[in-house]
Design a protein around this motif. Structure first.
Motif, PDB file in Angstrom:
ATOM      1  N   THR A 111      39.837  30.798  45.389  1.00  0.00           N
ATOM      2  CA  THR A 111      39.987  32.229  45.199  1.00  0.00           C
ATOM      3  C   THR A 111      40.891  32.502  43.998  1.00  0.00           C
ATOM      4  OG1 THR A 111      41.893  32.358  46.676  1.00  0.00           O
ATOM      5  CG2 THR A 111      39.736  32.757  47.661  1.00  0.00           C
ATOM      6  N   PHE A 112      40.722  33.678  43.418  1.00  0.00           N
ATOM      7  CA  PHE A 112      41.563  34.129  42.313  1.00  0.00           C
ATOM      8  C   PHE A 112      41.902  35.584  42.582  1.00  0.00           C
ATOM      9  CE2 PHE A 112      42.190  36.034  38.091  1.00  0.00           C
ATOM     10  CZ  PHE A 112      43.148  35.170  37.571  1.00  0.00           C
ATOM     11  N   HIS A 113      43.186  35.925  42.567  1.00  0.00           N
ATOM     12  CA  HIS A 113      43.643  37.285  42.850  1.00  0.00           C
ATOM     13  C   HIS A 113      44.131  37.957  41.567  1.00  0.00           C
ATOM     14  CE1 HIS A 113      43.492  36.475  47.148  1.00  0.00           C
ATOM     15  NE2 HIS A 113      44.074  35.330  46.878  1.00  0.00           N
ATOM     16  N   TYR A 114      43.882  39.261  41.495  1.00  0.00           N
ATOM     17  CA  TYR A 114      44.341  40.045  40.354  1.00  0.00           C
ATOM     18  C   TYR A 114      44.471  41.497  40.807  1.00  0.00           C
ATOM     19  CZ  TYR A 114      44.725  41.540  35.481  1.00  0.00           C
ATOM     20  OH  TYR A 114      45.180  42.052  34.288  1.00  0.00           O
ATOM     21  N   ARG A 115      45.447  42.184  40.276  1.00  0.00           N
ATOM     22  CA  ARG A 115      45.681  43.584  40.610  1.00  0.00           C
ATOM     23  C   ARG A 115      45.561  44.411  39.333  1.00  0.00           C
ATOM     24  NH1 ARG A 115      51.164  45.490  43.725  1.00  0.00           N
ATOM     25  NH2 ARG A 115      51.179  47.548  42.823  1.00  0.00           N
ATOM     26  N   PHE A 116      44.790  45.514  39.394  1.00  0.00           N
ATOM     27  CA  PHE A 116      44.601  46.319  38.193  1.00  0.00           C
ATOM     28  C   PHE A 116      44.512  47.805  38.530  1.00  0.00           C
ATOM     29  CE2 PHE A 116      40.330  45.176  39.603  1.00  0.00           C
ATOM     30  CZ  PHE A 116      39.606  46.345  39.453  1.00  0.00           C
ATOM     31  N   LYS A 117      44.746  48.604  37.515  1.00  0.00           N
ATOM     32  CA  LYS A 117      44.637  50.058  37.616  1.00  0.00           C
ATOM     33  C   LYS A 117      43.349  50.476  36.913  1.00  0.00           C
ATOM     34  CE  LYS A 117      47.148  54.268  36.727  1.00  0.00           C
ATOM     35  NZ  LYS A 117      48.429  54.781  37.103  1.00  0.00           N
ATOM     36  N   VAL A 118      42.600  51.362  37.524  1.00  0.00           N
ATOM     37  CA  VAL A 118      41.344  51.824  36.946  1.00  0.00           C
ATOM     38  C   VAL A 118      41.620  53.013  36.023  1.00  0.00           C
ATOM     39  CG1 VAL A 118      39.024  52.691  37.407  1.00  0.00           C
ATOM     40  CG2 VAL A 118      40.099  51.117  39.018  1.00  0.00           C
ATOM     41  N   LEU A 119      41.298  52.843  34.753  1.00  0.00           N
ATOM     42  CA  LEU A 119      41.401  53.914  33.761  1.00  0.00           C
ATOM     43  C   LEU A 119      39.994  54.200  33.263  1.00  0.00           C
ATOM     44  CD1 LEU A 119      44.487  52.613  31.773  1.00  0.00           C
ATOM     45  CD2 LEU A 119      44.444  54.363  33.546  1.00  0.00           C
TER      46      LEU A 119
END
Length: 116
Positions: A57-65
């Motif tokens: 698995t690979f985790h990433y956190r992002f904000k949608v613009l």
């Protein structure tokens, strides 16, 4: 007494007014082969990893613009580039997203809400 009220108001505003919407994404390799050059494109940016091991698995956190469709791109063991179009995201979306590459294809599990 006045100082205590100001501190109380400041703490209250800090707890209520400081929320940033983000998506907690997880990429899952549900196959028995490694995936290479794994990239997830989302509105305004992308992220990825060089290799995703079988079962990894690979985790990433992002904000949608902005708004637009997700797209998963990876290279299989035969060095063929695979592109898979995903669901639409909209600015302000938040929650979780799990993208699983399996033997039968790619699945998109989204638990998102929009705060706008």
């Amino acid at each position: 007494m006045r100082l205590l009220r100001l501190i109380g108001c400041g703490l209250g505003l800090g707890l209520v007014g400081c929320h940033s919407a983000y998506v907690d994404a997880t990429l899952v390799n549900g196959t028995d082969k490694p995936l290479s050059l794994v990239e997830l494109d989302y509105p305004s940016a992308s992220f990825g990893t060089q290799t995703l091991a079988p079962g990894g698995t690979f985790h990433y956190r992002f904000k949608v613009l902005g708004s637009g469709a997700l797209k998963l791109i990876y290279t299989d063991t035969k060095e063929k580039e695979i592109d898979v179009k995903g669901p639409e995201l909209h600015e302000g979306d938040e929650g979780s997203l799990t993208v699983t590459v399996g033997a039968a294809g790619t699945s998109w599990d989204e638990k998102l809400k929009n705060r706008k």
